[in-house]
Design a protein around this motif. Structure first.
Motif, mmCIF file in Angstrom:
data_model
loop_
_atom_site.group_PDB
_atom_site.id
_atom_site.type_symbol
_atom_site.label_atom_id
_atom_site.label_comp_id
_atom_site.label_asym_id
_atom_site.label_seq_id
_atom_site.Cartn_x
_atom_site.Cartn_y
_atom_site.Cartn_z
ATOM 1 N N HIS A 1 20.938 -37.996 7.707
ATOM 2 C CA HIS A 1 20.253 -37.544 6.694
ATOM 3 C C HIS A 1 19.664 -39.192 6.571
ATOM 4 O O HIS A 1 20.427 -39.809 6.642
ATOM 5 C CB HIS A 1 20.267 -37.136 5.393
ATOM 6 N N ARG A 2 18.159 -39.634 6.488
ATOM 7 C CA ARG A 2 17.538 -40.851 7.298
ATOM 8 C C ARG A 2 16.911 -41.310 5.487
ATOM 9 O O ARG A 2 16.036 -40.283 5.171
ATOM 10 C CB ARG A 2 16.724 -40.855 8.227
ATOM 11 N N VAL A 3 17.495 -42.194 5.068
ATOM 12 C CA VAL A 3 16.662 -42.158 3.371
ATOM 13 C C VAL A 3 15.419 -42.953 3.816
ATOM 14 O O VAL A 3 15.118 -44.727 4.199
ATOM 15 C CB VAL A 3 18.159 -43.826 3.191
ATOM 16 N N SER A 4 14.853 -41.965 2.784
ATOM 17 C CA SER A 4 13.609 -42.404 3.660
ATOM 18 C C SER A 4 12.813 -43.528 2.501
ATOM 19 O O SER A 4 13.786 -43.774 1.326
ATOM 20 C CB SER A 4 12.490 -41.011 2.860
ATOM 21 N N ALA A 5 11.610 -44.481 2.360
ATOM 22 C CA ALA A 5 11.583 -45.440 1.821
ATOM 23 C C ALA A 5 11.165 -44.771 0.308
ATOM 24 O O ALA A 5 10.273 -43.658 -0.638
ATOM 25 C CB ALA A 5 9.596 -46.074 1.483
#
Length: 231
Positions: free
Chosen positions: A190-194
């Motif tokens: 999972h890529r952490v969003s802004a």
């Protein structure tokens, strides 16, 4: 910028690289896990004898009650002035009294945060959270920022990793202490969003954190928790 803490003493008890954030040193050095390892980016984060005995006992009880109320009032006043919070869980750090600081923070910082409404309501319904002064009517959680915008979070049943660094005691539980099944974030990367952070508490296997409810808005973070006294 962190939201300003509400002016009261709050009891917190739960079961169980972003260039815009300023670099800081680790807030707590006794974590059994290192949110800074492998990262080159920013670190943010109380008449008759029998009659006389009866009266004495009653007076003593009233005195104790009055003293307790006075202490509670003094604690509340102190909390309003110093922005204190009491945490009774050691899921992310030792239980104790903490001061809420409005300083910026990021990965590795212990923070007080309000969870989104739907997550907070679930926490209250299941008894993971008590009622409090967050917008959804729940208490703020005391957790460590484990991942910030741009980080990669890998979740598997037996472990959690941030940017390739695995953490001990980070396995995901299938159920809570009451035997109820726990929903959790799907396994995988999972890529952490802004504008989001992942909040963890690996000190206690019962910690209800981002492994189960996922990332939360950075705007919900009220500030960094600085220890005043712990036990």
């Amino acid at each position: 910028m962190w939201k300003k803490a509400r002016g009261s003493v709050s009891v917190v008890r739960q079961e169980k690289a972003n260039g815009s954030l300023r670099s800081t040193t680790p807030v707590f050095l006794w974590f059994p896990y290192d949110f800074f390892a492998g990262h080159n980016g920013t670190r943010e984060v109380m008449v008759t004898r029998s009659r006389w005995v009866t009266v004495t006992r009653a007076q003593r009880a009233l005195s104790v009650l009055a003293f307790t109320l006075a202490c509670a009032a003094a604690l509340a006043a102190t909390g309003r002035f110093f922005h204190l919070r009491i945490t009774l869980t050691d899921s992310a750090a030792p239980a104790g009294v903490y001061r809420v600081s409005e300083a910026r923070a990021g990965r590795g910082a212990l923070v007080a945060a309000c969870l989104p409404a739907a997550i907070a309501r679930q926490g209250i319904a299941r008894g993971y959270l008590r009622e409090g002064d967050c917008p959804a009517g729940a208490e703020p959680v005391a957790k460590v920022i484990g991942a910030i915008a741009g980080d990669r979070v890998d979740l598997e049943p037996g472990w959690v990793a941030v940017n390739g660094v695995r953490f001990p005691n980070s396995q995901t539980a299938a159920g809570d202490s009451a035997g109820r099944p726990l929903r959790h974030v799907p396994s995988g990367a999972h890529r952490v969003s802004a504008g989001e952070v992942w909040l963890f508490g690996f000190n206690d296997a019962r910690s209800w954190d981002a492994r189960y409810f996922g990332p939360v808005p950075l705007a919900g973070v009220r500030g960094v928790l600085r220890p005043v006294i712990t036990w």
